[in-house]
Design a protein around this motif. Structure first.
Motif, PDB file in Angstrom:
ATOM      1  N   ARG A  18       0.855  -1.193   0.000  1.00 37.22           N
ATOM      2  CA  ARG A  18       0.000   0.000   0.000  1.00 37.22           C
ATOM      3  C   ARG A  18       0.890   1.241   0.000  1.00 37.22           C
ATOM      4  NH1 ARG A  18      -4.927   0.704   1.693  1.00 37.22           N
ATOM      5  NH2 ARG A  18      -4.358   2.183   3.321  1.00 37.22           N
ATOM      6  N   CYS A  40      -4.274   6.470  -1.471  1.00 37.50           N
ATOM      7  CA  CYS A  40      -3.779   5.153  -1.877  1.00 37.50           C
ATOM      8  C   CYS A  40      -4.502   4.759  -3.159  1.00 37.50           C
ATOM      9  CB  CYS A  40      -4.022   4.115  -0.785  1.00 37.50           C
ATOM     10  SG  CYS A  40      -2.992   4.312   0.683  1.00 37.50           S
ATOM     11  N   PRO A 112      -0.617   2.752   5.489  1.00 41.42           N
ATOM     12  CA  PRO A 112       0.136   2.378   4.289  1.00 41.42           C
ATOM     13  C   PRO A 112       1.436   1.669   4.659  1.00 41.42           C
ATOM     14  CG  PRO A 112       0.428   4.714   4.752  1.00 41.42           C
ATOM     15  CD  PRO A 112      -0.579   4.201   5.746  1.00 41.42           C
TER      16      PRO A 112
END
Length: 214
Positions: A18, A40, A112
């Motif tokens: 991610r 993202c 992420p």
């Protein structure tokens, strides 16, 4: 050259990592909060016309920015956050911008693996951070974040312009234009002005000096 997805692929987006693009809007104005966004992207989920429209927010018209900002959350995970004027004055605009970026990253649904950040300074995040100077013109993820942050901040300045007419914020978004500076001379600063910024600080010093002692 327009932005692309090469930085995201280098960092492992093709392998399922991610990658969040982070950018801010509103470091330079004399008034209003600073905003940041985190995005993202899943490149395979983006319609080609939306993907091809991604670019540094400053290169796009307001209409194009607003259209992308409306569509983007359907195809990507996004978050927008802000740091207030009081925080800007207390910790300085750079640190407030990094704080807004950290809040945006932490507001994503899940953290992420890597944050790809516009500029040469990174916020304190739990994940790996990579800075990219001119990233909003090089990375799809950062370009998307720059658009969301810009649209959110512009909308806030339009709202504040209705509450505080006379500074022209509906046109200058808080930047130090001639119209804004003329409004400051006429009306003085309001609570949304950044008192740590030189034009406001000097104006306040002048007002204090002009006040007679009793």
């Amino acid at each position: 050259m327009p932005p692309d997805y090469s930085e995201e692929l280098r960092l492992g987006a093709a392998g399922g990592r991610r990658i969040a693009g982070l950018d801010e809007a509103g470091r330079g104005p004399l008034a209003g909060p600073v905003f940041a966004a985190a995005v993202c992207l899943r490149l395979d989920a983006l319609p080609s016309d939306l993907r091809d429209g991604l670019d540094d927010s400053k290169k796009l018209t307001a209409e194009k920015r607003e259209r992308i900002a409306e569509l983007l959350p359907r195809y990507a995970e996004t978050a927008v956050a802000r740091a207030e004027v009081e925080e800007i004055d207390r910790i300085n605009i750079l640190q407030a911008s990094l704080l807004a970026m950290r809040r945006a990253a932490e507001a994503l649904g899940s953290p992420p693996d890597v944050a790809l950040i516009d500029g040469n300074k990174a916020p304190a995040l739990a994940c790996r951070c990579e800075t990219l100077v001119g990233g909003d013109g090089r990375s799809f993820s950062i370009a998307a974040a720059s658009i969301l942050a810009k649209v959110a901040r512009d909308a806030e300045m339009l709202r504040l312009a209705l509450e505080h007419p006379g500074y022209g914020w509906e046109r200058n978004k808080g930047y130090g234009t001639a119209e804004h500076l003329a409004g400051l001379q006429r009306l003085g600063p309001c609570l949304h002005h950044r008192r740590s910024f030189a034009p406001i600080r000097l104006l306040l010093v002048g007002e204090t000096a002009a006040t007679p002692c009793i």
